[in-house]
Each structure stands twice: as C-alpha cells, then as structure tokens.
Design a protein around this motif. Structure first.
Motif, short mmCIF file in Angstrom:
data_model
loop_
_atom_site.label_atom_id
_atom_site.label_comp_id
_atom_site.label_asym_id
_atom_site.label_seq_id
_atom_site.Cartn_x
_atom_site.Cartn_y
_atom_site.Cartn_z
N SER A 22 -19.70 -15.86 -44.02
CA SER A 22 -20.54 -16.24 -45.17
C SER A 22 -21.50 -17.32 -44.70
N ARG A 23 -22.52 -17.52 -45.51
CA ARG A 23 -23.52 -18.53 -45.17
C ARG A 23 -22.87 -19.91 -45.04
N SER A 24 -21.96 -20.19 -45.98
CA SER A 24 -21.40 -21.55 -45.98
C SER A 24 -20.46 -21.75 -44.80
N LEU A 25 -19.84 -20.67 -44.36
CA LEU A 25 -18.98 -20.78 -43.17
C LEU A 25 -19.81 -21.30 -42.00
N ILE A 26 -21.03 -20.84 -41.97
CA ILE A 26 -21.90 -21.25 -40.87
C ILE A 26 -22.47 -22.64 -41.13
N THR A 27 -23.03 -22.81 -42.34
CA THR A 27 -23.75 -24.06 -42.60
C THR A 27 -22.79 -25.26 -42.70
N SER A 28 -21.56 -25.00 -43.11
CA SER A 28 -20.63 -26.14 -43.24
C SER A 28 -20.08 -26.60 -41.90
N GLY A 29 -20.30 -25.80 -40.86
CA GLY A 29 -19.77 -26.17 -39.55
C GLY A 29 -18.37 -25.62 -39.33
N GLU A 30 -17.84 -24.92 -40.34
CA GLU A 30 -16.48 -24.40 -40.25
C GLU A 30 -16.33 -23.38 -39.12
N LEU A 31 -17.32 -22.51 -38.99
CA LEU A 31 -17.22 -21.50 -37.94
C LEU A 31 -17.21 -22.16 -36.56
N ALA A 32 -18.08 -23.14 -36.41
CA ALA A 32 -18.13 -23.85 -35.12
C ALA A 32 -16.79 -24.53 -34.86
N ARG A 33 -16.20 -25.04 -35.92
CA ARG A 33 -14.91 -25.73 -35.76
C ARG A 33 -13.81 -24.74 -35.34
N LEU A 34 -13.82 -23.57 -35.97
CA LEU A 34 -12.82 -22.54 -35.62
C LEU A 34 -12.95 -22.14 -34.14
N ILE A 35 -14.21 -22.05 -33.70
CA ILE A 35 -14.43 -21.67 -32.29
C ILE A 35 -13.90 -22.78 -31.38
N GLU A 36 -14.26 -23.97 -31.76
CA GLU A 36 -13.92 -25.13 -30.93
C GLU A 36 -12.42 -25.42 -30.93
N ASP A 37 -11.85 -25.48 -32.14
CA ASP A 37 -10.47 -25.96 -32.24
C ASP A 37 -9.43 -24.86 -32.12
N ASP A 38 -9.76 -23.69 -32.69
CA ASP A 38 -8.73 -22.64 -32.76
C ASP A 38 -8.93 -21.54 -31.74
N GLY A 39 -9.99 -21.65 -30.97
CA GLY A 39 -10.22 -20.63 -29.94
C GLY A 39 -10.72 -19.31 -30.53
N LEU A 40 -11.34 -19.38 -31.69
CA LEU A 40 -11.89 -18.15 -32.28
C LEU A 40 -12.93 -17.56 -31.33
N SER A 41 -12.89 -16.21 -31.17
CA SER A 41 -13.85 -15.64 -30.22
C SER A 41 -14.56 -14.42 -30.76
N GLY A 42 -14.59 -14.26 -32.08
CA GLY A 42 -15.34 -13.15 -32.65
C GLY A 42 -15.27 -13.16 -34.16
N VAL A 43 -16.16 -12.38 -34.76
CA VAL A 43 -16.21 -12.32 -36.23
C VAL A 43 -16.44 -10.87 -36.64
N THR A 44 -15.73 -10.46 -37.68
CA THR A 44 -16.01 -9.14 -38.24
C THR A 44 -16.40 -9.30 -39.70
N SER A 45 -17.28 -8.42 -40.13
CA SER A 45 -17.68 -8.46 -41.55
C SER A 45 -17.62 -7.04 -42.09
N ASN A 46 -17.67 -6.93 -43.37
CA ASN A 46 -17.77 -5.62 -44.02
C ASN A 46 -18.37 -5.84 -45.40
N PRO A 47 -18.70 -4.78 -46.13
CA PRO A 47 -19.36 -4.99 -47.43
C PRO A 47 -18.52 -5.81 -48.41
N THR A 48 -17.19 -5.67 -48.33
CA THR A 48 -16.35 -6.43 -49.27
C THR A 48 -16.48 -7.93 -48.97
N ILE A 49 -16.55 -8.23 -47.70
CA ILE A 49 -16.67 -9.64 -47.30
C ILE A 49 -18.00 -10.22 -47.80
N PHE A 50 -19.07 -9.47 -47.65
CA PHE A 50 -20.36 -9.99 -48.13
C PHE A 50 -20.39 -10.07 -49.65
#
Ligand SMILES: O=P(O)(O)OC[C@H]1O[C@](O)(CO)[C@@H](O)[C@@H]1O
Length: 942
Positions: A22-50
């Motif tokens: 979501s937009r806020s996941l990006i703008t809030s810095g949450e996605l960056a945090r997940l990558i940095e802290d939790d080792g997140l290495s990818g994202v999937t989306s679908n129409p339900t998510i949007f």
C-alpha cells in the motif's frame, strides 16, 4: 545469535516476502523497516490487496483526483496507482535484488483477472505492464489457468519476469514448470540471455484446507461411527500442507534433479522457485503459523500477510527443511481423501476458478471505490486537495440535479433555457455564448495574429497603451503581469481611469513615437474608453501628424461607433471580434489575444490547453471541472458561504482581478450573487468569518509556503477551500475558460442570468445626468457634505464628526456583510499601500470580508454586484479630487469633471439602492487624507 525468526528463514534457503502493498506501507517507512530489520526480500500484491489499501487510507485520493482530471478511466487510474506503488517497492528492494544478483528482491503486480481466459491479451498486457513498471525486479502475475500457461511460456521467452499465480493442482504445476522451461529454451535458442529472467510459481496453501475441511465437515454430519469420524477428523487441516509438500517434490525433480534444467542452468537460467501463497491460517483452531512452519525449504518463498508476519516474528520456530518432512504422510492424506470420495481434481479446479472470480470481484470493487472516490473526494486537478468541509453532499446533490437536467449538453448546444424561461431574454443570452468555442475560432485567426505579432516586433514599440474598461482590459493586464512581455515586444500598460492625474502620469512616461495605442471596447461606446481614445489619439497626432493612425489598433464588435472612429482615423489594424461574446467572457477572443500577441506571448502555447479544457468541459459527468466548480460555488453561496476569497500564490495573483469582474458582474444581481474577495491582506486564520469559501491557485512545482500554511490553518477551522493546481503557467487561459463555464453554471444554480449586467447602467445614467447638467450650467452637483474634519469632507451621514460617522456606518453593516472601500483616487504605489493598510485594519478589527475598488475601474467589475447583489455591503467611498485637469476632446467637460461625476453618480446609485455609504472627499494631499482616515479608524474600530 540471530533471534528474529523471520530472518532465520533465509538460513534455511527460504525467502520471506510480504503479501501486502500500500502507499502508506511505503511512505511510512514500514516497508524499508521490514527489509532492514526482518530480512524481507520481496513483495506480492493482488487486486484484493489493492482494494484494501485504497479503501483504508486517503493516501491515494490526491492522485485519483489528478488522474481523473487528466481524463483517465477508473481502470487506468487503478493501473497508475498500482504501478506507482510497485515501482516504489521495487526501488526499495533494489539493493536486495542487486545483492542477490537478480535472484531475489522482486515485487509482483497482478494482471486484471478478466484476462485469465485470454492468452493473447494476457501476453500483450503483461508485456505492456512490465515495460511500464520499468524495473528489472518487477514480476507480472499471470494465473496458471489453461489460457494462462501458454502465455507464461511466451512471456518468459520475451524476457518478462512472471509470477505464476493461483496454482492448486500438481498436474497444473507440472505444466507451469514445462512452460517456464520452454520459454527459457526458446530464449536461449534465439541467442538471448536468460540469467536475469526470473519466475516463481505460487502455490496457494490455506485455501485448500478451507475447501477440503468443508467437505470433511459435510461428511462428518452424515457419519456416526466413532472410528470413522476420528479418521475423518484426523484429515482436517492436513490437505494443504500435504499438497504443498508434494508440489515441492515435483519442483525438486525438475529443477534440482532433472537433466533438462541442469543444462539450462549451465547456460545461466534461474530456478523457477516455488512460492507459498495464501499462508495465513483461516481456521482459528489451527496454529497461526502452521503453514509457514511446515513449508520451509531451499528455493522456496513464503509470502506472508501482515498478520502472519507479526505472528511468525513473535513465535515462529524455524527448522530446516520441514517441507521434506512427512512425505509419506502427505501421500497418505491425499489418498485418504480420494477414498472418502473427495475429488482432488474437482477441488483444485474449483479453487482456481473461484480464485479468478474472487480477484475479479476485488478488481471490480477497486474500480467502484475509485469511481466513488472521484465523486466524493476532490477529483480533477482543479479540485485537487480541495476541502469542502461539511458541504460535500450538498454539492453532490446540486451536481446530480444539474446533470439530470442535461445542463452541460444544453450549455454546449447554446440552449439559453438553461438560465431563463423568458424567450426574449433567451434570445439575448444565445447571443452571448460564443466564448464556448472561442479556442477553435481563434485558431482560425492564428496566422493573422502571428503576422501581426511579427510586425509589432519589427516596429520596435516600447509600449502598448491599452485603453479599455473591465472585460476589455483585465485579461490583457493579467497576461502582462503573469507572463511579462517578450524583450523584443512592447510592454503593456492599461489605462482604465478618467483621473487626469493618472492620465498625466502616463502621458509623461510615454513617448508617442514608440507607443502603440490599443483601443478596446466591445460596444464601442464606453464613456471612459471613448474619451481616453480621443485624448490619446490627439496626443499621437500632435507628435506624429498624419502617421498617427499607424500607431492605432482597435478591437471592437462589427459596426460599432468605435469601428467608424478607427476607420476615419486610418487605424493600422482593426480587429472585429465575434459579436456573440460579452466583455467579461472575452479573455480568449481578440480582446485578450491581440494584446497577448502584441506583447510577444506564444499564442499556441496559450490556446492548446484551452482546447483541451474545452473538451473536458463538454463532459456530462461530475468530473467536468467547470460544472464541479460552478456547482460548488453556487451551492456554498446558497448555504451562506458567498464570499469567494482568493488566496493566490504570487505568480498567479494577477488573475484575481479578472476573476473578480467575471464573478461579480456575472452573478451579482437580483439580490443574490457571489462576492469575490481578492487581494485581501492575509488575516490570522481565526479572523475569517463563516461566510467565506476560499479559492487558491498554486503552482504544483513551486508551492508557496506561506500561502499553504495559511490555507492549512483555514481548513482546520472548517472553512471550505477550493484548490487548483497549475502544472505550468500556460494553463492560465484554460483556467479562464473553466471559470467562465463555472460562473455560467453558478448562475444557473443561483437562478440568475450570468450574461447581463442590469445594474451597471444605474450609475452610468446618474453620471450622464450630472454631466448633462454640468454642460448646461457649468456646475457639477456634488452630494451634500455633512461636515468637514481636517482635510476630509464627509457626506452620507447624520453624524457630525468622523469617528461617529464611521461608527454609524459600521453599525449598519448587516450580518454576514462585507465592507467595500471604493476609492476614486490616483492609484500610485503610495496611495495603494495606504489603502491596503486601511483595508487590513478594517478586516482584522471588524472580522468581515473587505473589498477594495479603484474608481472608475470597479464600476465595470464589482460595481454591478454592489448595486444588484445581496444587500449585505456597506461602503466607504473615497473621492480624492484630482489636482490636475485635462480636456476631453470634443466635450465641454474635462476629465476631472467626468471623474468626479462618475464618483458622485455611483454614490447616488448606491444610496438609491439603500446601501449604507459614507462618502469621504478630499481635495489636498491624498496621502495625508488617507492617513487621517486611518488614524480615525484605528481609534474607532475595535
Ligand atoms: O467593452 P466595452 O463595451 O467597452 O465594455 C467594457 C465593460 O463595461 C461593461 O459593459 C459594464 O461594466 C463590462 O461588462 C465590460 O467589460
């Protein structure tokens, strides 16, 4: 030691992706945090998510508005939003992608589900979207449906990264792997690189349990035998993991053990990893991390919904290779289900079909949401960021009613019954609608205007002196002040006063040999214009003799006295304007474009956006930017917010004068109307009264911080704020057309004819009478003064001193009223500065809207409103008697007499309409008089 279970997954060969975007996941810095802290290495989306993302935040509203304004369909808007988010997420994952040498760090975007059965369109759309996202670490999700599978092969061959989605059945998965291999082989055969072609196969897990458990429950309802029941019971919550484990075995066979892939791998091909999707637990009786727990293994990916991420971070216990545990058990589970008559084939097929349908439903829901948003929020770039406080639904109702009455179509058909039932008036109105198609009309004259422009350049004039009132001069003045003049073209100066002091100042500054005189009047009879024309032409003649006509350009309607006048003076150019356009609607006709050409503006740059705007104004939808604006202003006025207060960014502020005339003269009649408040000094936010609506125009790329800060505060206090954003200044002409349309619509909402100006005549008549009397008697009758104080002489009051007179006037301001400061004065920078200071004082202390009018200019702008509009104004008329005088050629009166007659004529007209007016005249130094007034106000108004 590493303690975060999410991070540990990587140690066991598994990537952890997020099944959310979501937009806020990006703008809030949450996605960056997940990558940095939790080792997140990818994202999937679908129409339900949007669908969820757009429903749950307002973060998309601004972009929806902007895109709607640019004519994007709902589908296209969705695509833009989704692509934007995917791009941003790709960028955040770029380092992961690079570090893994293109093996990880992907973000997936799903194709519209309606394509699931169409191979060709799937291919075309996936290619297009992949190119549009334009990130090597993007993946396009293509369903593993019968039509999807051939598309996958083609897309891989084309070099598009593919996430194969909606996989449930093992045999389908086999076909998907085959399609991938063939795609890679085709690329290699064509000599193309394969090392950066990535693909994953998404196996949906929990949905299998949901479907199988349902069948098992149905069976249990029919079985009584305890042992049989226990056997059935033991199968619950097992099928999904069993299915996934067996899928992993197929994966291994092809990608880790198979000969065919081994050869491809040598040539750089990547393993098509298997991705576990739908891994959040649906049945609360099961562990919330069970699907993650049992499916850990090399070359796999877990994509987790945020809840599962939280749960796994909290209490996940990663162990190596769980995906290979209990394989016999997995076979047994699936076999046992078959024995119970639960068809694997049927269930998996159904799940895939339902999967497509569910995504389709979500996709439609997103589109509906976008459609709703564009209605309810502020759509269109014109509405961008507008805040309508509590008035949104009232405005929508007005728009619906206007649309139901086919208002837009009827305006464009020039059907005057939009505004009146009176057939005689309809005939007049239909002769006032030429502005609608003005861009096309003017394009036909482009060559003529451009060669005129060229000649002016060659003739090297330094000044262009425009004589014209109201609609005949305001737009050109805006053009000069907003754009400036080209260095090789003359500077435009407008003279729209009869004040001899002002005229003289201009005369002293201008060199007639280098000046081009432009006389503009639709009617060709306007007193000020014709008198000024006579004066200036005589001045030209004095210097240039019979070449004077070569310095004269005239714009008027065909057949007017001005046309005759110009011909008899052998004017260099006469532009005859289409006669079906009224003065204040004439900005984009010859009245605006001839001066624009003369000062060297690129006319096509001005006109192109006008044509695009005209198209948008034709739409019979709530997104029609003029319809929306007009309905908004009209509705707000009806609800008591009739003071249209412009808070404009400095770069576009000059437009306010033109808007003021358009609004005031068009709507201020029959005791109703919109009251434009322009160039008012900024007040403290809490000093603004509740009868205001604010309008702001800003430049998207150059926001003006102080204005923005004020508007934010205003919004917070609950005032409606209409925002318009320009992407570049050349949208100015388009904005003018939009306002013309909007005011036509507002006129309809208010029930008035926006194209006449019935009350302007009132002061013209009185002035004419005063002048006639003067001509007969040599005496100008002035309104009686009640008293004199200092240099001021005060009339229109029973009081006998200035403070009481001011107090009385203020006491007569009606509720929700406004105060007009009407100054017949020479507007020098000094007098203007003092007038602004007085205005600010009044606005701040009285907390009411204020208007400043310079006479006689305002007579052709706000003058109509003061006399014909709502009876809520109170006025201080300031009459600074000119120190100089000049003759008006051919008349027995001078400019001074005319100027004063205009002031007195309007004073009488206002009084005769029952408006509270205090007249303050002064003979000597205007600055001293204004200072005296200011001091009196300082001590009077609290
Ligand atoms: O172009 P004209 O006929 O001189 O009129 C000038 C202005 O006077 C008015 O007719 C009356 O104020 C305006 O509508 C117009 O813009």
């Amino acid at each position: 030691m590493m303690t975060n279970p999410l991070r540990q997954l990587a140690l066991f060969g598994q990537s952890f992706w997020l099944d959310y975007l979501s937009r806020s996941l990006i703008t809030s810095g949450e996605l960056a945090r997940l990558i940095e802290d939790d080792g997140l290495s990818g994202v999937t989306s679908n129409p339900t998510i949007f669908d969820k993302a757009i429903a749950s935040t307002e973060e998309y509203d601004e972009e929806i508005g902007e895109l709607a304004a640019r004519g994007f369909s709902d589908e296209a808007i969705f695509e833009e939003l989704a692509v934007h988010d995917v791009q941003k997420a790709c960028d955040l994952l770029w380092l992961v992608y690079e570090a893994s040498q293109g093996q990880d760090g992907f973000v997936s975007l799903e194709l519209p589900p309606a394509l699931a059965d169409d191979t060709e369109r799937t291919i075309a759309e996936a290619r297009r979207l992949f190119a549009k996202i334009d990130r090597p670490n993007a993946m396009i999700k293509v369903p593993g449906t019968p039509a999807g599978i051939p598309a996958i092969e083609q897309l891989i061959a084309d070099g598009v990264n593919v996430n194969v989605t909606l996989l449930f059945a093992l045999d389908t998965y086999e076909r998907v792997m085959e399609a991938y291999l063939r795609g890679i082989e085709r690329r290699l055969a064509a000599g193309q690189a394969v090392d950066r072609i990535a693909s994953v196969a998404s196996f949906f897990v929990s949905r299998v349990d949901t479907a199988v458990d349902q069948r098992l429950d149905a069976l249990l309802a029919t079985v009584t035998d305890a042992e049989e029941r226990a056997r059935i019971e033991s199968l619950k919550g097992k099928a999904a993991i069993a299915n996934a484990k067996l899928a992993y075995q197929r994966f291994k066979r092809v990608f880790l053990q198979g000969e065919r892939f081994a050869r491809l791998r040598e040539r750089g091909a990547q393993i098509q990893r298997i991705l576990w999707a739908s891994t959040s637990t649906k049945n609360p009786a099961y562990s919330d991390v069970m699907y993650v727990e049992h499916l850990i293994g090399p070359y796999t990916i877990q994509t987790m919904a945020p809840v599962t991420v939280e749960a796994y971070r909290d209490h996940g216990k990663p162990r190596a290779n769980t995906v290979e545990e209990g394989l016999d058990e997995a076979e047994r589970v699936l076999a046992a289900l078959g024995q119970l008559g639960i068809s694997y084939q049927e269930i998996t097929q159904k799940l895939q079909r339902e999967g497509v349908e569910l995504f389709q439903a979500s996709y439609e829901s997103v589109l509906r949401r976008i459609a709703e948003r564009r209605r309810s929020i502020i759509t269109t770039s014109e509405r961008l960021g507008s805040e309508l406080a509590r008035y949104g639904s009232d405005i929508e109702r007005t728009i619906d009613a206007l649309l139901a009455a086919n208002t837009v179509e009827r305006i464009w058909q020039r059907d005057a019954s939009v505004w009146t039932d009176d057939t005689k008036r309809q005939r007049t109105i239909s002769q006032r609608l030429g502005w609608l198609s003005i861009a096309d009309e003017m394009r036909r004259h482009l060559q003529e205007l451009e060669s005129f422009q060229q000649e002016i350049r060659e003739r090297r004039f330094t000044h262009l002196l425009l004589l014209g009132m109201g609609g005949s001069s305001l737009a050109p003045e805006v053009f000069q002040r907003v754009f400036g003049h080209d260095a090789e073209h003359p500077e435009l100066q407008v003279l729209d006063t009869t004040n001899p002091d002002t005229i003289r100042r201009h005369r002293e500054r201008l060199d007639p040999t280098r000046t081009l005189l432009l006389v503009s009047s639709k009617s060709g009879t306007t007193l000020e214009t014709m008198s000024l024309a006579a004066y200036w032409f005589a001045e030209l003649e004095r210097e240039l003799g019979d070449r004077a006509g070569q310095h004269l350009v005239v714009i008027t309607d065909p057949g007017t006295p001005l046309e005759d006048w110009a011909r008899s003076r052998q004017a260099w150019r006469i532009f005859l304007n289409p006669p079906d356009i009224g003065g204040r609607y004439s900005a984009l006709s010859f009245f605006g474009l001839v001066p624009a050409a003369a000062i060297g503006l690129p006319l096509a740059a001005l006109l192109d956006p006008v044509s695009a705007m005209a198209e948008r104004l034709r739409r019979s939808t709530p997104e029609n930017p003029g319809l929306w604006l007009g309905a908004t202003l009209g509705t707000l006025a009806q609800l008591g917010r009739d003071k249209v207060t412009f808070v404009l960014e400095p770069a576009v502020a000059p437009l306010a004068d033109w808007l003021e005339q358009l609004i005031a003269e068009s709507t201020g009649k029959q005791a109703t109307g919109l009251i434009p408040v322009v160039h008012e000094p900024h007040l403290a936010p809490e000093h603004y009264s509740n009868d205001r609506v604010f309008v702001t125009l800003d430049l998207a790329l150059q926001p003006h911080t102080p204005t923005e800060a004020l508007l934010k505060a205003i919004e917070t206090l609950g005032h409606p704020v209409i925002r318009t954003r320009f992407w570049n200044l050349w949208e100015l002409g388009a904005e003018m057309l939009r306002w013309e349309f909007a005011i036509a619509v507002a006129g309809k909402v208010l029930g008035i004819d926006p194209f006449d100006e019935p009350d302007v005549q009132a002061s013209k008549d009185r002035t004419a009478r005063l002048l006639a009397h003067y001509q007969q008697t040599g005496e100008l009758v002035r309104p009686p003064a009640a008293f004199s104080e200092g240099s001021l002489s005060v009339g229109g009051t029973e009081a006998s001193d200035l403070r009481s007179a001011l107090t009385d006037l203020i006491g007569r301001i009606p509720p929700a009223g406004y105060l007009g400061l009407l100054a017949f004065i020479d507007p020098t920078p000094d007098t203007l500065e003092l007038l602004h200071a007085i205005r600010q004082l009044l606005a701040e202390r009285l907390r009411i809207p204020t208007i400043l009018g310079i006479g006689p200019r305002y007579l052709h702008s706000t003058g109509q409103l003061f006399k014909g509009g709502p009876n809520t104004g109170a006025f201080i008329q300031l009459v600074s008697e000119p120190a100089n005088d000049l003759p008006v050629p051919g008349q027995r009166y001078s400019f001074r007499t005319m100027f004063l007659a205009q002031a007195y004529g309007d004073y009488e007209a206002l009084v005769s309409r029952g408006r509270p007016v205090l007249q303050i005249s002064f003979r000597r130094d205007a600055l001293e008089a204004l200072e005296q007034l200011e001091q009196a106000l300082v001590v009077t108004v609290h």
